[in-house]
Design a protein around this motif. Sequence first.
Motif, PDB file in Angstrom:
ATOM      1  N   ASN A 180       0.665  -1.127  -0.070  1.00  0.00           N
ATOM      2  CA  ASN A 180       0.003  -0.053   0.003  1.00  0.00           C
ATOM      3  C   ASN A 180       0.882   1.336  -0.062  1.00  0.00           C
ATOM      4  OD1 ASN A 180      -2.337  -1.492   0.071  1.00  0.00           O
ATOM      5  ND2 ASN A 180      -2.529  -1.399   2.281  1.00  0.00           N
ATOM      6  N   ILE A 181       1.874   1.258   0.626  1.00  0.00           N
ATOM      7  CA  ILE A 181       2.911   2.443   0.789  1.00  0.00           C
ATOM      8  C   ILE A 181       3.467   2.463  -0.438  1.00  0.00           C
ATOM      9  CG2 ILE A 181       5.033   3.414   1.880  1.00  0.00           C
ATOM     10  CD1 ILE A 181       3.963   2.264   4.380  1.00  0.00           C
ATOM     11  N   GLU A 182       4.035   1.440  -1.081  1.00  0.00           N
ATOM     12  CA  GLU A 182       4.593   1.513  -2.502  1.00  0.00           C
ATOM     13  C   GLU A 182       3.531   2.260  -3.440  1.00  0.00           C
ATOM     14  OE1 GLU A 182       7.402   1.105  -3.598  1.00  0.00           O
ATOM     15  OE2 GLU A 182       8.319   0.318  -1.729  1.00  0.00           O
ATOM     16  N   ALA A 183       2.319   1.657  -3.400  1.00  0.00           N
ATOM     17  CA  ALA A 183       1.337   2.431  -4.263  1.00  0.00           C
ATOM     18  C   ALA A 183       1.224   3.982  -4.036  1.00  0.00           C
ATOM     19  CB  ALA A 183      -0.136   1.459  -4.078  1.00  0.00           C
ATOM     20  N   LYS A 184       1.122   4.231  -2.633  1.00  0.00           N
ATOM     21  CA  LYS A 184       0.904   5.658  -2.279  1.00  0.00           C
ATOM     22  C   LYS A 184       2.181   6.211  -3.017  1.00  0.00           C
ATOM     23  CE  LYS A 184      -1.774   7.156  -0.439  1.00  0.00           C
ATOM     24  NZ  LYS A 184      -3.163   8.051  -0.928  1.00  0.00           N
ATOM     25  N   LYS A 185       3.365   5.821  -2.720  1.00  0.00           N
ATOM     26  CA  LYS A 185       4.415   6.389  -3.210  1.00  0.00           C
ATOM     27  C   LYS A 185       4.410   6.497  -4.580  1.00  0.00           C
ATOM     28  CE  LYS A 185       9.480   5.607  -3.777  1.00  0.00           C
ATOM     29  NZ  LYS A 185      10.589   4.504  -3.272  1.00  0.00           N
ATOM     30  N   ARG A 186       3.806   5.736  -5.440  1.00  0.00           N
ATOM     31  CA  ARG A 186       3.751   5.890  -6.879  1.00  0.00           C
ATOM     32  C   ARG A 186       2.724   6.933  -7.219  1.00  0.00           C
ATOM     33  NH1 ARG A 186       3.985   0.329  -7.011  1.00  0.00           N
ATOM     34  NH2 ARG A 186       1.847   0.044  -6.767  1.00  0.00           N
ATOM     35  N   GLU A 187       1.770   6.973  -6.344  1.00  0.00           N
ATOM     36  CA  GLU A 187       0.676   8.056  -6.404  1.00  0.00           C
ATOM     37  C   GLU A 187       1.229   9.498  -6.423  1.00  0.00           C
ATOM     38  OE1 GLU A 187      -2.506   7.473  -3.994  1.00  0.00           O
ATOM     39  OE2 GLU A 187      -3.163   5.512  -4.991  1.00  0.00           O
ATOM     40  N   ILE A 188       2.239   9.502  -5.180  1.00  0.00           N
ATOM     41  CA  ILE A 188       2.749  11.101  -5.020  1.00  0.00           C
ATOM     42  C   ILE A 188       3.847  11.100  -6.071  1.00  0.00           C
ATOM     43  CG2 ILE A 188       4.352  12.010  -3.306  1.00  0.00           C
ATOM     44  CD1 ILE A 188       3.193  10.339  -0.939  1.00  0.00           C
ATOM     45  N   GLU A 189       4.583  10.265  -6.600  1.00  0.00           N
ATOM     46  CA  GLU A 189       5.232  10.563  -7.545  1.00  0.00           C
ATOM     47  C   GLU A 189       4.700  10.922  -8.909  1.00  0.00           C
ATOM     48  OE1 GLU A 189       8.582  10.831  -7.533  1.00  0.00           O
ATOM     49  OE2 GLU A 189       9.291   9.862  -6.008  1.00  0.00           O
TER      50      GLU A 189
END
Length: 397
Positions: A180-189
Amino acid sequence: MRHILLISCLALILAPSLCGAGAKEELQTIKKQIKEKNRLISKTQKVETKVSGELVQIQKTLAEKQSSLVSLGRDLASVEKGIDKTLVDIESERQEAERKRAQINRRVAALYKGGDTGNLRVFFSSESFPQMTENLRYMRSILENDRKLFQQYNENLQRLNLLKQQLEQDATRKEGIRRNIEAKKREIEQEKSKKANYLVKVRQDKQQYQASLKELQANAGRLQSMIQKLEARSRKAYSSKARGKAGDNKAQVVSPRSVAVPNQGLGAQKGRLSLPVKGTIVDRYGRHKHPEFDSFTVSNGISVSAPAGSAIHAIYDGEVIFANYFKGYGNMIIVDHGDGFFSLYAHASSMTKKVGAKVSKNEVLASVGDVDSSKGPMLYFEIRYQGKPVDPSPWFR
């Protein structure tokens, strides 16, 4: 007809005594445009600041998420290490349980193998009945203790299995959090990239506004200088007129719409000139009614349709005072013939003369083109006297 009124810059060149108001209006228009460009630049600067702030916040959030991800990674590693230790403990307990179970199985097998004979052997080996009873009680106690021990080990093994399952569930949950954090990281990027691209566009718009503002300011400066020259020429012309005679017997009034022209220089060539280009007159001087709409237009000159590249000739001797692109007229040349006469040639594809060039009658000035023309290759032509347009048609053979 697009040439309803002569725009302000032409007025400055051709009508120094009449067009100060038009030039000032043009200057006011440019000042309004400069004000609007400044407003747009201010707006883009605010947007740029806002987007830059959002990018900083996004970067901060991204750093926090990355830090959280590192922390969760450590937690996950700790959990995995605990799982490995638990697996070792489980294996050790399992082996011990298996050893105990093997011992118990052997003892139980020996006991059951003896069966009734074993009981008889215990009975007859006893010296007395109480001893025999005690021996049987002892055997049952050993068997019961072995069974309890096996049950304890089995229960312990079950607890360890449950613990293993729980740890595996925790590891799965941690892995889900990490994903989930990796997905959030991609969203932020992605959001960061989107904001960065938007910031680039805002800055590009700002640069365009600044370039446009610079051009407008330069135009305003040139126009202000031209207004000053206009006013100076107007004062000079007024002084000369005041010193002149009240009437001029060399001038004649042709009609209420015409202007008085001197019978000298270009003024003496009326009816003797050739068209500046070989072609067909498609629009004439004066007021015209639109064929479809109930409206009228006024043309200050004539339009001559001619093949592109055809030579455009000076109608009379003079000096080139303007040779450049002018919006709405395309490439345009203005010739000063003296005595207050000017001729104008517009929509040229190319120009062969520069400002200051002396030209003779029928000398080539430019080539026919369609720059800013809505009707294809053509020449738009005017004759002006003291800034006022006159009908060119009577001047040509």
